[in-house]
Design a protein around this motif. Structure first.
Motif, PDB file in Angstrom:
ATOM      1  N   ASN A  40       0.898  -1.294   0.509  1.00 59.77           N
ATOM      2  CA  ASN A  40      -0.201  -0.182   0.201  1.00 59.77           C
ATOM      3  C   ASN A  40       0.709   1.297  -0.028  1.00 59.77           C
ATOM      4  O   ASN A  40       0.570   2.356   0.114  1.00 59.77           O
ATOM      5  CB  ASN A  40      -0.798  -0.346   1.313  1.00 59.77           C
ATOM      6  CG  ASN A  40      -0.648  -0.035   2.200  1.00 59.77           C
ATOM      7  OD1 ASN A  40       0.517   0.105   2.779  1.00 59.77           O
ATOM      8  ND2 ASN A  40      -1.134  -0.997   3.082  1.00 59.77           N
ATOM      9  N   TYR A  41       2.167   0.730   0.056  1.00 60.12           N
ATOM     10  CA  TYR A  41       2.797   2.115  -0.177  1.00 60.12           C
ATOM     11  C   TYR A  41       3.510   2.111  -1.094  1.00 60.12           C
ATOM     12  O   TYR A  41       4.171   3.591  -1.352  1.00 60.12           O
ATOM     13  CB  TYR A  41       3.758   2.189   1.017  1.00 60.12           C
ATOM     14  CG  TYR A  41       5.200   1.004   0.990  1.00 60.12           C
ATOM     15  CD1 TYR A  41       5.668   0.850   0.299  1.00 60.12           C
ATOM     16  CD2 TYR A  41       4.932  -0.085   1.529  1.00 60.12           C
ATOM     17  CE1 TYR A  41       6.644  -0.285   0.396  1.00 60.12           C
ATOM     18  CE2 TYR A  41       5.682  -1.555   1.597  1.00 60.12           C
ATOM     19  CZ  TYR A  41       6.634  -1.144   0.816  1.00 60.12           C
ATOM     20  OH  TYR A  41       7.677  -2.518   0.482  1.00 60.12           O
ATOM     21  N   CYS A  42       3.792   1.595  -2.128  1.00 57.07           N
ATOM     22  CA  CYS A  42       3.524   2.051  -3.551  1.00 57.07           C
ATOM     23  C   CYS A  42       2.907   1.433  -4.608  1.00 57.07           C
ATOM     24  O   CYS A  42       2.915   2.405  -5.661  1.00 57.07           O
ATOM     25  CB  CYS A  42       4.539   0.739  -3.843  1.00 57.07           C
ATOM     26  SG  CYS A  42       5.806   0.034  -5.309  1.00 57.07           S
ATOM     27  N   GLY A  81      11.885  -3.759 -10.552  1.00 58.22           N
ATOM     28  CA  GLY A  81      10.844  -3.289 -11.577  1.00 58.22           C
ATOM     29  C   GLY A  81       9.943  -2.532 -11.136  1.00 58.22           C
ATOM     30  O   GLY A  81      10.267  -1.433 -10.242  1.00 58.22           O
ATOM     31  N   GLY A  82       8.886  -2.458 -10.834  1.00 60.90           N
ATOM     32  CA  GLY A  82       8.021  -3.756 -10.948  1.00 60.90           C
ATOM     33  C   GLY A  82       8.424  -5.358  -9.925  1.00 60.90           C
ATOM     34  O   GLY A  82       9.515  -4.522  -9.655  1.00 60.90           O
ATOM     35  N   GLU A  83       7.535  -6.137 -10.455  1.00 62.75           N
ATOM     36  CA  GLU A  83       8.531  -7.723 -10.017  1.00 62.75           C
ATOM     37  C   GLU A  83       9.542  -8.044 -10.807  1.00 62.75           C
ATOM     38  O   GLU A  83       8.860  -8.858 -11.792  1.00 62.75           O
ATOM     39  CB  GLU A  83       7.452  -8.380  -8.886  1.00 62.75           C
ATOM     40  CG  GLU A  83       8.002  -9.381  -8.875  1.00 62.75           C
ATOM     41  CD  GLU A  83       9.497  -9.199  -8.051  1.00 62.75           C
ATOM     42  OE1 GLU A  83       9.503  -8.647  -7.447  1.00 62.75           O
ATOM     43  OE2 GLU A  83      10.808 -10.568  -7.971  1.00 62.75           O
ATOM     44  N   PRO A  84      10.402  -8.066 -10.552  1.00 64.77           N
ATOM     45  CA  PRO A  84      11.765  -8.559 -11.843  1.00 64.77           C
ATOM     46  C   PRO A  84      10.864  -9.698 -12.156  1.00 64.77           C
ATOM     47  O   PRO A  84      11.437  -9.815 -13.339  1.00 64.77           O
ATOM     48  CB  PRO A  84      13.199  -8.126 -11.567  1.00 64.77           C
ATOM     49  CG  PRO A  84      12.894  -8.226 -10.091  1.00 64.77           C
ATOM     50  CD  PRO A  84      11.901  -6.975 -10.153  1.00 64.77           C
ATOM     51  N   LEU A 132      16.372  -7.935  -1.240  1.00 69.67           N
ATOM     52  CA  LEU A 132      14.878  -9.141  -0.989  1.00 69.67           C
ATOM     53  C   LEU A 132      13.934  -7.837  -0.110  1.00 69.67           C
ATOM     54  O   LEU A 132      14.612  -7.300   1.148  1.00 69.67           O
ATOM     55  CB  LEU A 132      14.933 -10.248  -0.325  1.00 69.67           C
ATOM     56  CG  LEU A 132      15.119 -11.412  -1.278  1.00 69.67           C
ATOM     57  CD1 LEU A 132      16.379 -12.088  -0.513  1.00 69.67           C
ATOM     58  CD2 LEU A 132      14.511 -12.325  -1.515  1.00 69.67           C
ATOM     59  N   SER A 133      12.661  -7.279  -0.997  1.00 69.54           N
ATOM     60  CA  SER A 133      11.804  -6.662   0.255  1.00 69.54           C
ATOM     61  C   SER A 133      11.233  -7.701   1.360  1.00 69.54           C
ATOM     62  O   SER A 133      10.741  -8.594   0.894  1.00 69.54           O
ATOM     63  CB  SER A 133      11.570  -6.146  -0.725  1.00 69.54           C
ATOM     64  OG  SER A 133      12.073  -5.216  -1.326  1.00 69.54           O
ATOM     65  N   LEU A 134      11.653  -7.126   2.769  1.00 72.91           N
ATOM     66  CA  LEU A 134      10.813  -7.406   3.849  1.00 72.91           C
ATOM     67  C   LEU A 134      10.239  -6.251   4.927  1.00 72.91           C
ATOM     68  O   LEU A 134      11.069  -5.887   5.553  1.00 72.91           O
ATOM     69  CB  LEU A 134      11.406  -8.453   4.453  1.00 72.91           C
ATOM     70  CG  LEU A 134      11.437  -9.679   5.839  1.00 72.91           C
ATOM     71  CD1 LEU A 134      10.136 -10.315   5.107  1.00 72.91           C
ATOM     72  CD2 LEU A 134      12.099 -10.137   6.462  1.00 72.91           C
ATOM     73  N   TYR A 203       9.472   5.993   4.628  1.00 76.36           N
ATOM     74  CA  TYR A 203       8.706   6.052   3.772  1.00 76.36           C
ATOM     75  C   TYR A 203       8.914   7.238   2.799  1.00 76.36           C
ATOM     76  O   TYR A 203       9.171   8.220   3.256  1.00 76.36           O
ATOM     77  CB  TYR A 203       7.320   6.312   4.237  1.00 76.36           C
ATOM     78  CG  TYR A 203       5.848   5.752   3.461  1.00 76.36           C
ATOM     79  CD1 TYR A 203       5.614   6.088   1.696  1.00 76.36           C
ATOM     80  CD2 TYR A 203       4.731   6.724   4.540  1.00 76.36           C
ATOM     81  CE1 TYR A 203       4.516   5.079   2.078  1.00 76.36           C
ATOM     82  CE2 TYR A 203       3.617   6.069   3.697  1.00 76.36           C
ATOM     83  CZ  TYR A 203       3.822   5.865   2.777  1.00 76.36           C
ATOM     84  OH  TYR A 203       2.488   5.667   2.080  1.00 76.36           O
ATOM     85  N   MET A 204       8.868   6.860   1.594  1.00 75.87           N
ATOM     86  CA  MET A 204       9.335   8.725   0.474  1.00 75.87           C
ATOM     87  C   MET A 204       7.864   8.383  -0.194  1.00 75.87           C
ATOM     88  O   MET A 204       7.334   7.713  -0.402  1.00 75.87           O
ATOM     89  CB  MET A 204      10.060   7.641  -0.422  1.00 75.87           C
ATOM     90  CG  MET A 204      11.436   7.521  -0.006  1.00 75.87           C
ATOM     91  SD  MET A 204      12.995   6.677  -1.315  1.00 75.87           S
ATOM     92  CE  MET A 204      12.917   8.339  -2.687  1.00 75.87           C
ATOM     93  N   ASP A 205       7.369   9.782  -0.549  1.00 69.16           N
ATOM     94  CA  ASP A 205       6.828  10.477  -1.428  1.00 69.16           C
ATOM     95  C   ASP A 205       6.778  10.452  -3.174  1.00 69.16           C
ATOM     96  O   ASP A 205       6.643  11.420  -3.327  1.00 69.16           O
ATOM     97  CB  ASP A 205       6.686  11.583  -0.204  1.00 69.16           C
ATOM     98  CG  ASP A 205       7.570  12.555  -1.192  1.00 69.16           C
ATOM     99  OD1 ASP A 205       8.482  12.022  -0.530  1.00 69.16           O
ATOM    100  OD2 ASP A 205       7.486  13.812  -0.569  1.00 69.16           O
TER     101      ASP A 205
HETATM  102  N1  SAM Z   1       9.183  -5.450  -6.711  1.00 70.33           N
HETATM  103  C1  SAM Z   1      11.128  -5.090  -6.042  1.00 70.33           C
HETATM  104  C2  SAM Z   1      10.968  -5.258  -4.540  1.00 70.33           C
HETATM  105  O1  SAM Z   1       9.758  -4.725  -3.612  1.00 70.33           O
HETATM  106  O2  SAM Z   1      11.740  -5.249  -4.215  1.00 70.33           O
HETATM  107  C3  SAM Z   1      11.547  -4.252  -6.813  1.00 70.33           C
HETATM  108  C4  SAM Z   1      10.872  -3.081  -7.254  1.00 70.33           C
HETATM  109  S1  SAM Z   1       9.989  -2.251  -5.339  1.00 70.33           S
HETATM  110  C5  SAM Z   1       9.836  -0.825  -6.700  1.00 70.33           C
HETATM  111  C6  SAM Z   1      11.914  -1.754  -4.860  1.00 70.33           C
HETATM  112  C7  SAM Z   1      11.855  -1.417  -3.471  1.00 70.33           C
HETATM  113  O3  SAM Z   1      11.399  -0.043  -3.499  1.00 70.33           O
HETATM  114  C8  SAM Z   1      11.276  -2.084  -3.076  1.00 70.33           C
HETATM  115  O4  SAM Z   1      12.469  -2.496  -1.066  1.00 70.33           O
HETATM  116  C9  SAM Z   1       9.857  -1.487  -2.435  1.00 70.33           C
HETATM  117  O5  SAM Z   1       9.615  -1.240  -0.740  1.00 70.33           O
HETATM  118  C10 SAM Z   1      10.124  -0.015  -2.553  1.00 70.33           C
HETATM  119  N2  SAM Z   1       9.544   1.231  -2.446  1.00 70.33           N
HETATM  120  C11 SAM Z   1       8.746   1.498  -2.618  1.00 70.33           C
HETATM  121  N3  SAM Z   1       7.787   2.303  -2.675  1.00 70.33           N
HETATM  122  C12 SAM Z   1       8.065   2.623  -1.406  1.00 70.33           C
HETATM  123  C13 SAM Z   1       8.071   3.398  -0.665  1.00 70.33           C
HETATM  124  N4  SAM Z   1       6.998   4.717  -0.609  1.00 70.33           N
HETATM  125  N5  SAM Z   1       8.914   4.812   0.052  1.00 70.33           N
HETATM  126  C14 SAM Z   1      10.122   3.854   0.345  1.00 70.33           C
HETATM  127  N6  SAM Z   1      10.701   3.055  -0.627  1.00 70.33           N
HETATM  128  C15 SAM Z   1       9.820   2.285  -1.371  1.00 70.33           C
END
Ligand code: SAM
Length: 353
Positions: A40-42, A81-84, A132-134, A203-205
């Motif tokens: 929900n933040y992306c 990506g997206g999800e690469p 990896l995002s967690l 959390y980025m805007d």
């Molecule tokens: N799908 C992949 C992933 O989840 O890692 C790669 C793309 S995703 C856009 C890359 C990173 O951007 C992730 O770690 C995600 O948590 C972070 N991200 C997305 N929206 C963000 C936000 N509003 N503020 C900070 N980080 C954000």
């Protein structure tokens, strides 16, 4: 404002520098705008305006553009990506890029959902590292945050990374106030157990973050305060780096990172640019417009012409989007949903995080 330990960019003689002396060194290549999560933040919406398939760069086109970038000094290439991992046959692209001797660091950023099943192929193809995002260790929280029931797959992906032979793995956590800010220590402990370095992201805007508000930002200062209460004195790692994370050490020597783009931008050391899956080149995560390299490529431009175009754009670069955002008095969302629908390139998931 510069972070304490990141006051300078490494000086590279002969590097192609922009107007602020920042070298062209790191390229993030988005291979798809699609994602299998709805964090929900992306990507809070269920449906998006997707990039037309015929406009996506082929692997050959990506490898060619990357070769132009590496001829100009890029050494670090990250697939995103997206999800690469949704891009079919990604190991094939990795193999093509791994054959480029100028790439010093070939990395992947993934949400991990599909990583377990592809890790060995990616490693065999020559991928160096994975991030990896967690965001949480709690399945029910994951479901609420990401809108999909895939937590177990993510944890399995993290476990498999080590078994497949990856080292220097990183785990990235976006910290949202009142959502997962109570898990910082648990995530550090988990990172220790999996031999991965945890990095907490403010959390980025950015575009896509249509639910962003300053109240939801758990700042670097909040994080350090919370962790210091649990672990005792935290020491910044002294290093000169253009990496986005500032690194810290706990009293027992465990290292973790904080990416404080919102409250402590690091634009002055930013050597990153981004290529979207359809070949638009962005000089800043906050930039409103990109350079259409696909059009040039498909019009038959050779390596030299592409290199000349990229070099002239980079040499004029003055972007420092995060700093300008931080200087904004009343900070709200960057781009509204209507504007995002009109130009999907403004989305974080299109230009790659
Ligand atoms: N799908 C992949 C992933 O989840 O890692 C790669 C793309 S995703 C856009 C890359 C990173 O951007 C992730 O770690 C995600 O948590 C972070 N991200 C997305 N929206 C963000 C936000 N509003 N503020 C900070 N980080 C954000």
């Amino acid at each position: 404002m510069l972070s304490d330990n990141q006051t300078r960019v490494e000086v590279s003689p002969g590097a192609l520098n922009d107007q602020l002396g920042r070298p062209l060194r790191s390229l993030r290549v988005s291979v798809t705008d699609r994602c299998n999560l709805r964090c929900n933040y992306c990507m809070p919406e269920e449906n998006y305006v997707w990039l037309p398939r015929q406009e996506l760069l082929t692997f050959e086109e990506i490898a060619r553009l990357v070769a132009v970038f590496t001829s100009l000094g890029v050494e670090d290439v990250r697939l995103t990506g997206g999800e690469p991992l949704l891009r079919r046959d990604l190991p094939k692209l990795v193999r093509m890029l791994a054959a480029n001797p100028r790439i010093r660091d070939l990395a992947l950023t993934t949400n991990g959902v599909l990583f377990a099943e592809q890790a060995e192929d990616l490693r065999a193809a020559g991928l160096h590292r994975v991030t990896l995002s967690l965001d949480t260790l709690r399945p029910e929280r994951f479901l609420a945050l990401a809108g999909r029931d895939a937590h177990a797959q993510v944890l399995e992906g993290i476990a498999v990374a080590r078994r497949a032979g990856f080292t220097k793995t990183k785990l990235d956590t976006v910290v949202l106030r009142g959502v997962n800010d109570d898990e910082l220590a648990d995530l550090i402990e988990y990172g220790r157990g999996t031999e991965a370095e945890v990095r907490f992201i403010e959390y980025m805007d950015v575009g896509g973050a249509t639910e962003w508000s300053i109240d939801k930002v758990f700042t670097r200062a909040d994080m350090l305060d919370r962790l210091e209460k649990r672990y005792g004195k935290i020491t910044p790692v002294e290093e000169i780096s253009s990496a986005p994370a500032q690194r810290f050490t706990l009293p027992d020597g465990t290292v973790f990172g904080i990416i404080a783009s919102t409250t402590t931008p690091f634009c002055r050391t930013c050597d990153r640019s981004r290529l979207t899956a359809d070949g638009l080149w962005y000089l800043c995560l906050y930039a409103q417009a990109g350079v259409d390299l696909r059009r040039l490529l498909r019009a038959g431009a050779g390596m030299e012409e592409l290199a000349a175009r990229i070099a002239s754009v980079w040499q004029r670069r003055t972007d420092r989007g995060a700093e300008l955002r931080a200087a904004t008095g009343h900070r709200g969302i960057l781009v509204g949903i209507d504007q995002l629908r009109q130009d999907p390139h403004l989305e974080m998931h299109t230009r790659g995080g």
